[in-house]
Design a protein around this motif. Structure first.
Motif, short mmCIF file in Angstrom:
data_model
loop_
_atom_site.label_atom_id
_atom_site.label_comp_id
_atom_site.label_asym_id
_atom_site.label_seq_id
_atom_site.Cartn_x
_atom_site.Cartn_y
_atom_site.Cartn_z
N GLY A 131 0.80 -1.22 0.00
CA GLY A 131 0.00 0.00 0.00
C GLY A 131 0.83 1.27 0.00
N ALA A 132 2.15 1.13 -0.07
CA ALA A 132 3.02 2.30 -0.03
C ALA A 132 2.94 3.09 -1.32
CB ALA A 132 4.46 1.87 0.22
N ALA A 133 3.12 4.40 -1.19
CA ALA A 133 3.08 5.26 -2.38
C ALA A 133 4.17 4.87 -3.36
CB ALA A 133 3.23 6.71 -1.96
N CYS A 134 5.33 4.43 -2.85
CA CYS A 134 6.43 4.07 -3.75
C CYS A 134 6.14 2.76 -4.48
CB CYS A 134 7.74 3.97 -2.98
SG CYS A 134 7.83 2.58 -1.83
N SER A 135 5.12 2.01 -4.04
CA SER A 135 4.76 0.78 -4.74
C SER A 135 3.64 1.02 -5.75
CB SER A 135 4.28 -0.29 -3.74
OG SER A 135 5.32 -0.68 -2.90
N THR A 136 2.84 2.04 -5.54
CA THR A 136 1.70 2.29 -6.41
C THR A 136 1.98 3.37 -7.46
OG1 THR A 136 0.82 3.86 -4.79
CG2 THR A 136 0.05 1.58 -4.65
N SER A 137 3.13 4.03 -7.33
CA SER A 137 3.55 5.01 -8.33
C SER A 137 4.90 4.59 -8.87
CB SER A 137 3.63 6.41 -7.71
OG SER A 137 4.59 6.44 -6.68
N THR A 138 5.45 5.37 -9.79
CA THR A 138 6.75 5.03 -10.36
C THR A 138 7.70 6.19 -10.25
OG1 THR A 138 5.95 5.70 -12.54
CG2 THR A 138 5.82 3.35 -11.98
N PRO A 139 8.15 6.52 -9.01
CA PRO A 139 9.13 7.60 -8.85
C PRO A 139 10.46 7.22 -9.45
CG PRO A 139 8.89 6.38 -6.82
CD PRO A 139 7.84 5.85 -7.75
N SER A 140 11.34 8.17 -9.57
CA SER A 140 12.65 7.93 -10.13
C SER A 140 13.38 6.85 -9.36
CB SER A 140 13.48 9.23 -10.09
OG SER A 140 14.79 8.99 -10.53
N GLY A 141 13.90 5.86 -10.07
CA GLY A 141 14.65 4.80 -9.42
C GLY A 141 13.87 3.54 -9.19
#
Length: 240
Positions: A157-167
Motif C-alpha cells: 500500500g506504499a506510495a512508492c509501490s503504487t507510483s513510479t518515482p525515479s529509481g
C-alpha cells in the motif's frame, strides 16, 4: 569430535582466522574420515567438548582479537512497548521517565510505526506526530536519536509501490533501480500488519529513498537497518 565415551575431544580447525580451509568429515564404516583443502590445525582436549571449544576460541583469537570489546551503552527502543502504533508522545514520555528514574539510556530508538507505510520513509503516519520535533526533544535532552529503516522493503500500500518515482519500476515481480534489476519476492514480514515485497540488496539499497539524515550503503545486507543522528554533547544538571 566428542567420542561420547569420556575420551579426549578431537578438534580440527583453521590454523588462523586469515586462512580458512573447507574441513569435511564423513563416516566410512566404523571410522570418521576428516579431509580439508588447506592447512588444518589438529589437537585433542581432555576436559570435554565445552572446554575444547573455549580453548579453540582463545587460540584462534590470539593475536587477532582486540584487547577489549567496548560495551554498548544502554538504549531504549519503541518496538516492544508500542509496536507500530508508537507516537511522538510515547517517545517523549519515556524520555522523561528515564530521566526521572535515573535510567542511563544513551540512545532513544524510534522503531517501526512512525512512517506512513513500509517504504514511505519520508512521510509520517497519521497520528504519530512530528518526527523532527521528536528528534529535537531527544537531542535537547543530551541523548542520541536513532531511527529504524528498511530500505529494501516496500509495503503493497506504499506510495512508492503504487507510483513510479525515479529509481523504481512497476514491473511485476521485479524492482529496477537505475540500470540494475533484481528479483523481488512477496512475503509476510514478522510483526508487520501488511504484506510487503522484499528485494535483493544491489537494487534496493542503491535505489531506495533516503532522507538527508540517513544514508544507504550499497552492498550492505537487506532488511532493517539502524541509522542514528549524532547529538551535541550532553548538557545540564545530572549529565556527565
Amino acid at each position: 569430535m566428542d567420542p561420547g565415551d569420556g575420551g579426549p575431544v578431537s578438534v580440527w580447525s583453521a590454523p588462523s582466522p586469515l586462512e580458512v580451509p573447507s574441513i569435511r568429515a564423513r563416516r566410512e564404516g566404523g571410522r570418521l574420515v576428516v579431509s580439508a583443502d588447506g592447512p588444518v590445525s589438529h589437537w585433542q582436549a581432555e576436559s570435554g567438548l565445552d572446554q575444547a571449544l573455549r580453548t579453540w576460541a582463545e587460540r584462534i583469537a590470539e593475536g587477532h582479537a582486540p584487547p577489549a570489546v567496548p560495551a554498548v551503552p544502554p538504549m531504549w527502543c519503541s518496538w516492544y512497548g508500542y509496536w507500530d502504533k508508537v507516537t511522538e508522545a510515547d517517545v517523549v514520555d519515556n524520555l522523561h521517565l528515564a530521566a526521572r528514574l535515573g535510567i542511563p539510556a544513551d540512545m532513544f530508538l524510534l522503531d517501526d510505526g512512525y512512517e506512513a507505510e513500509i517504504g514511505d520513509w519520508l512521510e509520517t503516519r497519521q497520528g504519530f506526530g512530528s518526527l523532527e520535533r521528536t528528534v529535537g526533544t531527544i537531542r535537547e535532552a543530551g541523548k542520541r536519536a536513532g531511527i529504524w529503516v528498511a530500505p529494501s522493503w516496500s509495503g503493497t500500500g506504499a506510495a512508492c509501490s503504487t507510483s513510479t518515482p525515479s529509481g523504481w519500476s512497476a514491473t511485476p515481480g521485479r524492482a529496477t533501480c537505475g540500470t540494475r534489476t533484481s528479483p523481488c519476492s512477496t512475503s509476510r514480514i514478522p510483526g508487520r500488519p501488511s504484506t510487503s515485497s522484499r528485494c535483493s540488496p544491489p537494487c534496493a539499497l542503491s535505489g531506495s529513498p533516503t532522507s538527508s539524515s540517513t544514508t544507504a550503503t550499497p552492498g550492505r545486507s537487506p532488511g532493517g537497518a539502524r541509522r542514528t543522528w549524532t547529538p551535541s554533547p550532553p548538557t545540564g544538571a545530572g549529565w556527565s
